[in-house]
Each structure stands twice: as C-alpha cells, then as structure tokens.
Design a protein around this motif. Sequence first.
Motif, short mmCIF file in Angstrom:
data_model
loop_
_atom_site.label_atom_id
_atom_site.label_comp_id
_atom_site.label_asym_id
_atom_site.label_seq_id
_atom_site.Cartn_x
_atom_site.Cartn_y
_atom_site.Cartn_z
N GLY A 83 -25.24 28.76 -36.96
CA GLY A 83 -25.29 28.56 -34.89
C GLY A 83 -26.41 27.78 -34.96
O GLY A 83 -27.00 27.08 -33.65
N GLU A 84 -27.33 27.15 -35.54
CA GLU A 84 -28.35 26.65 -35.41
C GLU A 84 -28.24 25.19 -35.45
O GLU A 84 -27.17 24.34 -35.82
N SER A 85 -29.70 24.88 -34.28
CA SER A 85 -28.78 23.09 -34.06
C SER A 85 -29.76 22.19 -34.78
O SER A 85 -31.15 22.58 -34.68
N PHE A 86 -28.66 21.42 -36.06
CA PHE A 86 -29.93 20.39 -36.00
C PHE A 86 -30.33 18.99 -36.07
O PHE A 86 -31.83 17.95 -35.70
N TYR A 87 -28.56 18.48 -35.11
CA TYR A 87 -29.30 17.54 -33.84
C TYR A 87 -27.71 17.75 -32.64
O TYR A 87 -26.28 18.13 -33.39
N SER A 88 -28.14 17.42 -31.56
CA SER A 88 -26.78 17.02 -30.62
C SER A 88 -27.45 16.01 -29.55
O SER A 88 -28.41 16.09 -29.30
N GLY A 89 -26.62 15.64 -29.37
CA GLY A 89 -27.04 14.17 -28.30
C GLY A 89 -25.04 13.17 -28.72
O GLY A 89 -24.34 13.43 -29.33
N ARG A 90 -25.37 12.36 -27.00
CA ARG A 90 -24.00 12.46 -27.04
C ARG A 90 -24.30 10.28 -26.22
O ARG A 90 -25.29 10.22 -25.88
N ILE A 91 -23.71 9.46 -27.37
CA ILE A 91 -24.43 8.46 -28.05
C ILE A 91 -23.17 7.25 -26.90
O ILE A 91 -21.74 7.01 -26.99
N THR A 92 -23.73 6.38 -26.93
CA THR A 92 -22.60 5.80 -25.54
C THR A 92 -23.07 3.77 -25.61
O THR A 92 -22.77 3.19 -24.85
N ASP A 93 -24.32 3.82 -26.67
CA ASP A 93 -24.51 2.51 -27.35
C ASP A 93 -24.59 2.48 -28.69
O ASP A 93 -24.73 3.87 -30.14
N ASP A 94 -25.13 1.28 -29.42
CA ASP A 94 -25.11 1.48 -30.64
C ASP A 94 -26.32 2.28 -31.12
O ASP A 94 -27.36 1.88 -30.35
N GLN A 95 -26.50 3.08 -32.61
CA GLN A 95 -27.24 3.14 -32.70
C GLN A 95 -27.67 4.02 -34.09
O GLN A 95 -26.24 4.56 -34.99
N ALA A 96 -28.65 3.50 -34.85
CA ALA A 96 -28.78 4.98 -36.13
C ALA A 96 -29.75 5.64 -36.25
O ALA A 96 -31.10 4.46 -35.45
N PHE A 97 -30.26 6.70 -36.91
CA PHE A 97 -31.46 7.66 -37.05
C PHE A 97 -31.35 8.11 -37.87
O PHE A 97 -30.08 8.38 -38.82
N ALA A 98 -31.60 9.68 -38.09
CA ALA A 98 -32.10 10.25 -39.35
C ALA A 98 -31.88 11.41 -39.30
O ALA A 98 -32.50 11.39 -37.70
N VAL A 99 -31.21 12.83 -40.03
CA VAL A 99 -31.12 14.01 -39.18
C VAL A 99 -31.51 14.68 -40.60
O VAL A 99 -30.42 14.94 -41.82
N THR A 100 -32.80 15.40 -40.71
CA THR A 100 -33.24 16.47 -41.89
C THR A 100 -32.37 17.97 -41.66
O THR A 100 -32.26 18.26 -40.55
N VAL A 101 -31.80 18.48 -43.01
CA VAL A 101 -31.14 19.29 -42.34
C VAL A 101 -31.48 20.20 -43.79
O VAL A 101 -31.95 19.45 -44.99
N PRO A 102 -31.24 21.62 -44.18
CA PRO A 102 -31.76 22.58 -44.73
C PRO A 102 -30.73 22.52 -45.66
O PRO A 102 -29.90 21.84 -44.96
N ALA A 103 -30.97 23.29 -47.14
CA ALA A 103 -30.36 23.92 -48.18
C ALA A 103 -28.49 24.48 -46.96
O ALA A 103 -29.60 25.42 -46.40
N GLY A 104 -27.74 24.26 -47.78
CA GLY A 104 -26.37 24.92 -47.11
C GLY A 104 -25.64 24.41 -46.70
O GLY A 104 -25.44 23.85 -46.66
N ASN A 105 -24.39 25.01 -45.59
CA ASN A 105 -23.56 24.81 -45.13
C ASN A 105 -24.08 24.55 -43.78
O ASN A 105 -24.90 24.80 -43.37
N CYS A 106 -23.42 22.86 -43.17
CA CYS A 106 -23.13 22.98 -41.87
C CYS A 106 -22.17 22.30 -41.67
O CYS A 106 -21.56 21.78 -42.43
N THR A 107 -22.10 21.99 -40.38
CA THR A 107 -20.99 21.30 -39.49
C THR A 107 -21.21 20.32 -39.02
O THR A 107 -22.43 19.63 -37.82
N VAL A 108 -20.88 19.01 -39.35
CA VAL A 108 -20.66 17.56 -38.35
C VAL A 108 -20.20 18.10 -37.20
O VAL A 108 -18.61 17.61 -37.54
#
Length: 125
Positions: A83-108
């Motif tokens: 349940g830990e959050s690695f990224y949370s955001g609401r996007i309304t325009d063009d964007q590019a960014f990077a998110v670092t996640v640790p080893a293991g399972n996650c859900t996009v």
Amino acid sequence: MNKKAVFTLALLLAFLLCACGGGTGSHVEDSTEVTDDDSIWMTYSLFNGVREYPVTFSEETVIIVEVLTDSGELGIDIVGSGGESFYSGRITDDQAFAVTVPAGNCTVRLTGLEHIGEYGFNWEK
C-alpha cells in the motif's frame, strides 16, 4: 411501493451497475494498447474509469512516465503491494517524469476523467 416493485427495481439497478462496470471498470474509445515486459502504452480518443497494471521488479527500477493530454484529466498512482505510495498525481497537460520504485510488486493505477490522449510507462529490466 410494494415489495415486488422494490425487488424488481433493486435487480434492475444491480444489472445496470454490473453492465456499466459499477464505477470500477473503464470505458475506452478508439484505443491502441501495448503491454510487454518493460512497458505499458495506450493511446485513445476517450478514457473514463480505472485501469490497473500489476508489475514486478527484481531490483530498484526507474519508471519513465510520459503523458500526452488533449483534454481531461489522468490520475496516476503507483503503489507497492503493502500500500505504500511511490507516486500519486493528477495530470491535465503534457508531462514526462521519472519514478523510482524498489524491488518487488507494485501496481500502476490509472484513472481517466474524460481524458483524451495517451500514456506510456517504460523501464529497463
């Protein structure tokens, strides 16, 4: 209102909720989607609802996120199996960014609100 009428209305409502996804599915129009071992990508003329992609990483990984928006809003949540959050955001325009996640399972998890455009998530294994 008698019990039979209430029961009939309840059945009709349950059917309609199931047919429409009950707010837990998604409605996508004119889409092309590609998912493989190191990417998730979709383009569409309309996205409403929720899509989830489970991903497993064997080591810490950088996810490159790219969103193109013609209109609407795209919510992005990247969460770990605990349940830990690695990224949370609401996007309304063009964007590019990077998110670092640790080893293991996650859900996009993506939430489209009348979103027109495309999204892409890329990483190297």
